[in-house]
Enzyme design. Sequence first.
Site, PDB file in Angstrom:
ATOM      1  N   HIS A   1     -14.988  -2.774  -2.076  1.00  0.00           N
ATOM      2  CA  HIS A   1     -14.362  -1.597  -1.523  1.00  0.00           C
ATOM      3  C   HIS A   1     -15.117  -0.928  -0.931  1.00  0.00           C
ATOM      4  CE1 HIS A   1     -10.331  -0.015  -2.843  1.00  0.00           C
ATOM      5  NE2 HIS A   1     -10.825   1.022  -2.417  1.00  0.00           N
TER       6      HIS A   1
ATOM      7  N   GLY B   1      -5.341   2.747 -11.864  1.00  0.00           N
ATOM      8  CA  GLY B   1      -4.518   1.981 -12.613  1.00  0.00           C
ATOM      9  C   GLY B   1      -5.546   0.663 -12.802  1.00  0.00           C
TER      10      GLY B   1
ATOM     11  N   GLU C   1       0.889  -1.274   0.035  1.00  0.00           N
ATOM     12  CA  GLU C   1      -0.064  -0.002   0.226  1.00  0.00           C
ATOM     13  C   GLU C   1       0.830   1.347  -0.039  1.00  0.00           C
ATOM     14  OE1 GLU C   1      -3.117  -0.383  -0.422  1.00  0.00           O
ATOM     15  OE2 GLU C   1      -3.062  -2.640   0.043  1.00  0.00           O
TER      16      GLU C   1
ATOM     17  N   THR D   1      -7.301  -4.809   4.710  1.00  0.00           N
ATOM     18  CA  THR D   1      -8.370  -5.649   5.672  1.00  0.00           C
ATOM     19  C   THR D   1      -8.680  -6.839   4.909  1.00  0.00           C
ATOM     20  OG1 THR D   1      -9.340  -3.572   6.118  1.00  0.00           O
ATOM     21  CG2 THR D   1     -10.727  -5.542   6.459  1.00  0.00           C
TER      22      THR D   1
END
Length: 259
Positions: free
Chosen positions: A184, A133, A51, A193
């Site tokens: 999401h 992306g 991330e 998560t």
Amino acid sequence: MTVKNELAALLIELDASKAKLDALRPLPPAAVRNLHDELVLRWTYNSNAIEGNTLTLMETKVVLEGITVGGKLLREHFEAINHRDAILYVEEIARREEPFSEWQIRNLHRLILKQIDDENAGTYRKLNVTIAGARHIPPDMLQVPEQMVALLRWYEQSQYDTEAHALHPIERAAKLHLDFVKIHPFIDGNGRTARLLLNLELIKSGFPAIVLPVERRLAYYEALDTACVDGDLAPFVALVAECVKEGFKPYWFMLGMPQ
């Protein structure tokens, strides 16, 4: 062999590895502690690095030991500490054999964003989002609650439904991750998560928790997008299965067994 046959063969191999490890339990306490400490460190480092967290593996280690690393953002320190705490929560859920629930998902997310974004921690997003992306576009924010309910319903029904129950535990864990990512539901912290939920399912089924290495981030993202847009889950399930195979190796090394 086709990709499907290769995956089936790999899953059979992993079942055999699980049976082999189960036969050796209980493992020596010292070995369990060592394996656990190493797993928490590698899992935390890689999941955060995917991330964009810039802490190195050794920097992550010292942060988890309570030392501040100069030149690094406070957020990055919290991300490491929070992820470690979320892993411990996952292990507690598995130990207690608690039924899967929306409450657990929200709690995991609260831990991930603790002291980083308390306002949105554990709260479904109130904005529409895109994923940089990716071809996949998450559902409208108004659809999130109902789609999360549907996800939980699928999970509950999968324990009784013949078709879903036929899923291999690794396939089941991968599908849970995929369906969650597809929704999401949170404004931030969805990837971490999702990987925690994936490992929760693996641990419940007696498989080792996996580490998705940051070096395979591109393959990971591409497999997710292929599943979400094209409906082809095989590349992602294969990636997870390969990581499970890697997850057995520390056990064989610790026990002095051939890999």
